[in-house]
Design an enzyme around this catalytic site. Structure first.
Site, PDB file in Angstrom:
ATOM      1  N   GLU A 298      -4.490   4.562   3.308  1.00 46.08           N
ATOM      2  CA  GLU A 298      -3.534   3.824   2.492  1.00 46.08           C
ATOM      3  C   GLU A 298      -4.222   3.185   1.293  1.00 46.08           C
ATOM      4  O   GLU A 298      -5.326   2.658   1.406  1.00 46.08           O
ATOM      5  CB  GLU A 298      -2.786   2.781   3.319  1.00 46.08           C
ATOM      6  CG  GLU A 298      -3.663   1.907   4.175  1.00 46.08           C
ATOM      7  CD  GLU A 298      -2.846   1.027   5.102  1.00 46.08           C
ATOM      8  OE1 GLU A 298      -1.767   0.553   4.706  1.00 46.08           O
ATOM      9  OE2 GLU A 298      -3.299   0.794   6.242  1.00 46.08           O
TER      10      GLU A 298
ATOM     11  N   ASN B   3       0.946   4.755   1.694  1.00 48.00           N
ATOM     12  CA  ASN B   3       0.402   5.464   2.856  1.00 48.00           C
ATOM     13  C   ASN B   3       0.434   6.967   2.589  1.00 48.00           C
ATOM     14  O   ASN B   3       1.491   7.522   2.296  1.00 48.00           O
ATOM     15  CB  ASN B   3       1.220   5.138   4.094  1.00 48.00           C
ATOM     16  CG  ASN B   3       1.061   3.702   4.528  1.00 48.00           C
ATOM     17  OD1 ASN B   3       0.225   3.392   5.359  1.00 48.00           O
ATOM     18  ND2 ASN B   3       1.853   2.811   3.947  1.00 48.00           N
TER      19      ASN B   3
ATOM     20  N   THR C 178       0.823  -1.199   0.000  1.00 45.75           N
ATOM     21  CA  THR C 178       0.000   0.000   0.000  1.00 45.75           C
ATOM     22  C   THR C 178       0.860   1.252   0.000  1.00 45.75           C
ATOM     23  O   THR C 178       2.001   1.243   0.460  1.00 45.75           O
ATOM     24  CB  THR C 178      -0.924   0.046   1.237  1.00 45.75           C
ATOM     25  OG1 THR C 178      -0.119   0.024   2.422  1.00 45.75           O
ATOM     26  CG2 THR C 178      -1.888  -1.124   1.238  1.00 45.75           C
TER      27      THR C 178
END
Length: 299
Positions: free
Chosen positions: A247, A201, A199
């Site tokens: 995220e 962030n 992911t």
């Protein structure tokens, strides 16, 4: 679009749309559009938002300053005057605001305003006051009627209420576009990568309103790239998180995004945030979320 923080620097004479314009929603666009066919169409707004100044509250803005200015520029304005909202401006009587800033400094010829917008010391200025002063100072006043929808007046508070419920359909209608989250990609704890779903962030401005926690289908943009993705907003309860994170997992893309400014367009609310009994259960749900996001046909 030229942006000034001091009225005497602006191009004059001009026509002014006056307001806070947080969200630049359908009702705001109606006010803004009334001056676009005039010479030097100008937005006059305030920074910080008066509500922030007086209450000290933050985290409620739908469109922080740069996002608001980008949207206004897209409508065709040639300049914006962003007046610093400080003690001096807060204590300036409404008649003096009109006389000194709008008339003397901006040489205003037309003013567009919403019916309930108030300005000046103790909010002493109103659309009615502008109409009263117009003949003396030689400007025209356009007071726009309120934009309505089935549940009442189009407003920034109605948009926030919809986003708090994950109701993107209503928020999209009131805004006239999809809601955006924008932030710089920063290092996280690497939890997503460990799960097999890396992911990005996002460090979102503290002043920006963040919608309901949960999983969203989004379109992510940065530089010249655009990808479909999943967005998770929340506290990651499966891992007993205590701080909210924003995220995004980008589909069909791999690479390093650290330091990039990512813009997420919220397309669909998929599900609330929930705590899973195991990491494997969470991974299965993420896979289902991805399948659901991919199953939606592109419009």
């Amino acid at each position: 679009m030229d942006v000034f923080t001091s009225a005497p620097l602006a191009h004059t004479p001009c026509a002014v749309a006056l307001g806070n314009f947080d969200g630049v929603h359908r009702g705001h666009v109606l006010v803004l559009s009334q001056v676009l066919d005039s010479p030097n169409p100008t937005v006059v707004t305030f920074e910080p938002h008066p509500r922030e100044y007086f209450s000290g509250q933050t985290g409620f803005l739908l469109t922080p300053e740069q996002e608001k200015l980008d949207l206004v520029a897209g409508l065709g304005f040639v300049q914006a005057v962003v007046l610093p909202f400080n003690e001096q401006l807060a204590r300036l009587p409404a008649v003096q605001f009109v006389q000194e800033i709008l008339v003397a400094q901006l040489q205003v010829k037309r003013i567009s305003i919403g019916p309930d917008f108030q300005f000046g010391y103790k909010r002493g200025g109103s659309a009615a006051l502008l109409r009263e002063l117009a003949p003396s100072f030689g400007f025209e006043v356009c007071i726009c009627s309120e934009e309505q929808w089935q549940q009442g007046r189009v407003s920034s508070s109605a948009i926030r209420a919809a986003l708090e419920q994950g109701d993107l359909t209503t928020a999209r209608y009131l805004l006239g576009r999809n809601y955006l989250l924008r932030g710089t990609v920063v290092a996280g704890d690497g939890r997503g990568r460990q799960l097999g779903f890396p992911t990005a962030n996002l460090n979102i401005l503290e002043r920006k309103f963040v919608p309901r926690s949960g999983v969203y289908r989004v379109s992510a943009r940065w530089q010249k790239e655009e990808r479909l993705g999943l967005l998770n907003i929340g506290y990651r309860p499966t891992f007993d998180g205590f701080t909210r994170s924003v995220e995004a997992h980008l589909l069909d893309w791999q690479g390093d995004l650290y330091g990039e400014i990512l813009t997420l367009e919220l397309l669909q609310y998929l599900r609330p945030e929930q705590k899973f009994g195991s990491v494997e259960e969470l991974k299965r749900q993420i896979a289902l979320d991805i399948s659901m996001a991919l199953a939606v046909p592109e419009s």
